[in-house]
Design an enzyme around this catalytic site. Sequence first.
Site: not given
Length: 615
Positions: A202, A405
């Site tokens: 991430k 996401s």
Amino acid sequence: MSSQSPGVIRRFFRGLWNTLDFTRRLVVNLVFLVLVVLFIVALSGSRPVLSDRTALVLDPKGAVVEQFSTDPVQRALGNVAGNETKEVQLRDLLRVIDAAAKDANIERIVLVPDDMGSVGLATARDIGAALDRFKSTGKEVIAVSGGMDQNRYLVAAHANRILLDPDGSVMLEGFANYRSYYKDALDKLGVQVHLIKVGTFKSAAEPYILNQASDASKEADSFWMGGLWQEYLGEIATLRKIDAAAISEDIAHYDERVAAHAGDLAQLALDQKLVDQLATRAEVRAQLRSLGAADGTDGFRQVDFKRYLSSLAVDALPQRGSDVAVIVAQGEIVGGEQPPGTIGGRSTAQLIRAAREDDSVKAIVLRVDSPGGDANASELIRRELAQVREAKKPVVISMGDVAASGGYWIAMDSDEIWAQPNTITGSIGIFALFVTIPDTLDKLGIHTDGIGTTPLAGSLDIRRPLSPQLESVLNSVIRRGYNEFIGKVAKARGKTPEQIDAIAQGRVWSGAQAKERGLVDKLGGLDEAIAAAAARAKLGSQYSVRYVEPEMSTWERLALGFGNSNALIGLARYSGFRLPAGVFDHQEILRVSGFVESLAGKRYGTFAHCFCDLR
């Protein structure tokens, strides 16, 4: 009993009042009459009368988007004033191409991609599929260009022939994802950025804490971009009947190829078989005259994209019966009510709720084009979709260029997920950013001190260092958010949280890679997703498709009708009426402010966001 006539002064003011009242009514009636006349002109002036052997000039001007980011009045004023909104809806392009395929008067499409603004890979593939449907009817597509980048070329490659200007070029360079990193700059300012995240890959907030991309970020980016590039090469090679390895070899040694052609990029593109012919616009017009029907001294019989679209809009009356409702979720995901171009947690949920409560709607397709954003807003939208399924109405997701996401979060609770092979998706992870500036203030000679009634009191004050207690709290919140994310994905996809965690960790995938890992069900575009939704609702072939969007006011509809009138536009431009350039061009502001807007009214926030910007 006698009566007296009014005095002179009284009669004067009464007469003056009557005159003013008459004038007011006359002006109102004249304005109404003018509006009626303009409305009739708008309708009659927008509908072209086509002769046979007409060429449809498909020349979209502006970024290809899922949904306009400006309201109808702004678009109408911009059209009339000559400052057209630099956006084209994908649905309009597809509708025009499919209508032209069935139109006996349309002989061919002349595709001019030069003024097409930003177009994503999945969007290009959707347009290409529509062009393929057009060609399957026996009609041809001719692409004409003064020069193309690789995304525009992906659209043009679906043409039967590509004609390139002798001074033009075709630039195929591969994909890249470069970002600026701010740690040193922030250190100089004394700004401390505290990143709490879950997910090895991430990397959305790395620029604020590092000076370069992490090894994990480079590993993940290399994998998904490599997958997209191979998809791209394979599609171009198939369409142009050339070897993908040869394309790669030419790009790797582009400097040598250009030198060997004495800097002639157009001739190089021709020799590489990326185009079929080099031709000036005058030569192109001559060819099109010989292929179709002549018009004027040196022109050919044609109708442009916007004029043809306006004629379809006249016929686009609402159809009743069983509907497949399409709801667009495009842009950053933020809380509250948001205009088109941004996904509002509340406003998008309201559109979904309206479709669920509409008895004529039998299935919903959510078209997602979003890198994510606010986690709470994403969850609000997901819950609404879950309620649609509880109401026994199928929900099918159609992923556009990006559904990553938070964009994946809102997509996961569905009956079926469709993506293009070159869609960017995944990035299942979550992070929080907290900024403190005590060192910044110290550089200015400003110091913060005081007391609080509890250890937690004042811990969110950015003038103070981040307390270990608050950091622990944020870590717990983010960990819970990630577990909730992968848990919901696991439930939706019929897997265990451990299985999802192995392919999550914030890692980005192409649509094809996501399908291999069970994050996507099928590969295809919006049309395929709509057909799948209709099939799940058992609608057969008799159903209509309508977009569920905020209701336009009567004034907005009227203004939009005027703004699309070619007669009115011509009159306005003939009179010299123009507005300053850029009055309605606020796309850049929207892009920059979208992520910052997520923080509005919050001291901290949790985000499921992917900065997977592909160039």
